[in-house]
Design a protein around this motif. Structure first.
Motif, PDB file in Angstrom:
ATOM      1  N   UNK A  85       1.334  10.972  13.579  1.00 48.33           N
ATOM      2  CA  UNK A  85       0.099  10.550  14.248  1.00 48.33           C
ATOM      3  C   UNK A  85      -1.010  10.263  13.238  1.00 48.33           C
ATOM      4  N   UNK A  86      -1.171  11.139  12.258  1.00 48.78           N
ATOM      5  CA  UNK A  86      -2.204  10.953  11.235  1.00 48.78           C
ATOM      6  C   UNK A  86      -2.003   9.635  10.507  1.00 48.78           C
ATOM      7  N   UNK A  87      -0.778   9.321  10.168  1.00 50.31           N
ATOM      8  CA  UNK A  87      -0.502   8.091   9.430  1.00 50.31           C
ATOM      9  C   UNK A  87      -0.666   6.844  10.301  1.00 50.31           C
ATOM     10  N   UNK A  88      -0.231   6.918  11.546  1.00 44.98           N
ATOM     11  CA  UNK A  88      -0.396   5.771  12.445  1.00 44.98           C
ATOM     12  C   UNK A  88      -1.878   5.512  12.682  1.00 44.98           C
ATOM     13  N   UNK A  89      -2.645   6.560  12.964  1.00 48.75           N
ATOM     14  CA  UNK A  89      -4.085   6.378  13.179  1.00 48.75           C
ATOM     15  C   UNK A  89      -4.778   5.913  11.899  1.00 48.75           C
ATOM     16  N   UNK A  90      -4.277   6.320  10.754  1.00 43.80           N
ATOM     17  CA  UNK A  90      -4.824   5.850   9.485  1.00 43.80           C
ATOM     18  C   UNK A  90      -4.668   4.347   9.320  1.00 43.80           C
ATOM     19  N   UNK A  91      -3.579   3.801   9.851  1.00 48.75           N
ATOM     20  CA  UNK A  91      -3.371   2.350   9.779  1.00 48.75           C
ATOM     21  C   UNK A  91      -4.437   1.587  10.559  1.00 48.75           C
ATOM     22  N   UNK A  92      -4.974   2.219  11.593  1.00 46.75           N
ATOM     23  CA  UNK A  92      -5.995   1.567  12.414  1.00 46.75           C
ATOM     24  C   UNK A  92      -7.331   1.453  11.696  1.00 46.75           C
ATOM     25  N   UNK A  93      -7.488   2.166  10.604  1.00 43.54           N
ATOM     26  CA  UNK A  93      -8.732   2.084   9.832  1.00 43.54           C
ATOM     27  C   UNK A  93      -8.553   1.274   8.551  1.00 43.54           C
ATOM     28  N   UNK A  94      -7.360   0.779   8.336  1.00 40.43           N
ATOM     29  CA  UNK A  94      -7.045   0.021   7.114  1.00 40.43           C
ATOM     30  C   UNK A  94      -7.079  -1.479   7.415  1.00 40.43           C
ATOM     31  N   UNK A  95      -8.130  -2.191   6.963  1.00 42.67           N
ATOM     32  CA  UNK A  95      -8.263  -3.615   7.286  1.00 42.67           C
ATOM     33  C   UNK A  95      -7.092  -4.487   6.833  1.00 42.67           C
TER      34      UNK A  95
END
Length: 120
Positions: free
Chosen positions: A83-93
């Motif tokens: 979950x942490x990594x998937x949500x991190x992708x949402x903040x990576x332009x």
């Protein structure tokens, strides 16, 4: 709300502007008696993400070096880890999932060419 996936904690910039509205404002405290709830269509659901899983899988590999095809990887990790990594992708332009969701939510916003390129 039945049948609707819970929203994630990450927002793509679709924040409410100004006063959200609600009940009368107490003149002493300046606080409303009640506030209007957030709109039900804001945020990204896990359904939104899971329907684009191929993008997420590619982004996980590119961004974090995580190959979900590696046998036993997900069994050795917790759901919170993923979950942490998937949500991190949402903040990576530069991530595919960020760009696709952003384009759907803000069709008039173009991604600058330098952000769209990947480092290979």
């Amino acid at each position: 709300m039945a049948g609707r996936s819970p929203k994630t904690d990450v927002d793509l910039g679709d924040e409410r502007r100004g006063d959200p509205g609600g009940g009368p404002i107490d003149p002493v405290t300046g606080i409303r008696e009640w506030y209007d709830p957030e709109p039900q269509d804001s945020g990204i659901t896990w359904e939104d993400l899971l329907t684009r899983w191929a993008l997420i899988e590619a982004d996980l590999h590119q961004t974090y070096g995580v190959d979900l095809g590696e046998p036993g990887l997900l069994r050795a990790r917790t759901g919170a880890w993923l979950r942490v990594r998937v949500l991190g992708l949402l903040t990576e332009p530069k991530s595919r999932i960020f760009r696709v969701l952003r384009a759907e939510r803000e069709p008039d916003v173009s991604t600058p060419a330098d952000q769209a390129e990947f480092d290979d």
